[in-house]
Design an enzyme around this catalytic site. Structure first.
Site, PDB file in Angstrom:
ATOM      1  N   SER A 276      82.818  18.160  17.393  1.00  0.00           N
ATOM      2  CA  SER A 276      82.115  19.564  16.826  1.00  0.00           C
ATOM      3  C   SER A 276      81.672  20.492  18.017  1.00  0.00           C
ATOM      4  O   SER A 276      81.458  20.086  19.107  1.00  0.00           O
ATOM      5  CB  SER A 276      80.813  19.038  16.046  1.00  0.00           C
TER       6      SER A 276
ATOM      7  N   TYR B 264      73.484  13.455  16.642  1.00  0.00           N
ATOM      8  CA  TYR B 264      74.804  13.669  16.018  1.00  0.00           C
ATOM      9  C   TYR B 264      75.704  14.361  17.225  1.00  0.00           C
ATOM     10  O   TYR B 264      76.794  14.155  17.541  1.00  0.00           O
ATOM     11  CB  TYR B 264      74.562  15.052  15.041  1.00  0.00           C
TER      12      TYR B 264
END
Length: 249
Positions: A135, A145
């Protein structure tokens, strides 16, 4: 006919990879938790593209699920797409540690183990590789995350530098906001995200496959996000931290 195994294959980026690779003539091994949904997806891909689509139901949040996929990978595939992942809706300090550990297992342990299970056969053939979906968030300090995705980027870059076979590639794919089920499943409010930052999953995958063919180790497949990633990677860390703190608030 080459074979690709895709985790998180029934929705979003994983489903887009399945469509693209089926169109390119790959046989598919589709991995996800929901066997009924997998079967539906496999039938549709076979009907539309005429390719074989194998179903492998496995939960990568469990050791048993990871082992199941490892065993299939050791039988041999040409391309592994590690796409399975999820997000949290709560603030970092409010997320239960057990949920954070589950995220690390899916985003890091599963990626590590599946990559290392796939690579021996791929290297023996001298072609193919692994795409690990990370990401753009990997470049910003935004909780577990982003930390887990930063690990995916560094792990993938490291392997890409060290594999001697010129036609064997490992690539980290770093998308930004993509129109998928991801945010809805995590109950993340996306109402404040500007429309121009949203990407199409199919266009994202097309760009990713071009980068993979070129041997790019870290793919940020959109000019808007290339700028964002460059800023995050090369401006002073203190500036990035302050920006991330503002985003978090």
């Amino acid at each position: 006919m080459p074979t690709a195994l895709i985790t998180g294959a029934t929705a979003g980026i994983g489903a887009a990879f399945a469509r693209r690779l089926a169109a390119d003539g790959f046989s598919l091994v589709l991995v996800a938790r929901d066997e009924k949904r997998l079967t539906t997806a496999a039938s549709e891909l076979h009907r539309r593209y005429g390719v074989a689509a194998e179903v492998l139901a496995a939960d990568l949040a469990t050791g048993e699920g990871i082992t199941t996929v490892e065993e299939r990978l050791r039988e041999g595939v040409d391309l592994l797409v590690n796409n399975a992942g999820f997000g949290h809706s709560g603030a970092d300090l409010d997320v239960p540690v057990t949920d954070e550990l589950t995220m690390l297992r899916v985003h890091c342990e599963a990626v590590l183990r599946l990559t290392m299970a796939a690579l021996p056969a791929i290297r023996a053939r001298g072609r193919g590789g692994v795409i690990n979906v990370a990401s753009v968030g990997a470049f910003f300090p935004q909780g577990t995350y982003s930390a887990s995705k930063a690990w995916v980027v560094t792990f993938s870059e490291s392997l890409a530098l060290r594999i001697p076979e010129p036609r064997v590639r490992v690539m980290a794919l770093c998308p930004g906001f993509v129109r998928t089920e991801f945010h809805e499943r995590a109950a993340i409010d996306t109402s404040g995200i500007p429309g121009f930052l949203w990407l199409s999953a199919d266009r994202l995958v097309g760009s990713a496959m071009r980068d993979f063919a070129r041997g790019v180790p870290v793919s940020v497949p959109d000019p808007r996000y290339k700028v964002i990633a460059a800023i995050a990677r090369y401006v002073p860390r203190g500036v990035v931290t302050r920006v991330s703190a503002g985003i978090g608030r």
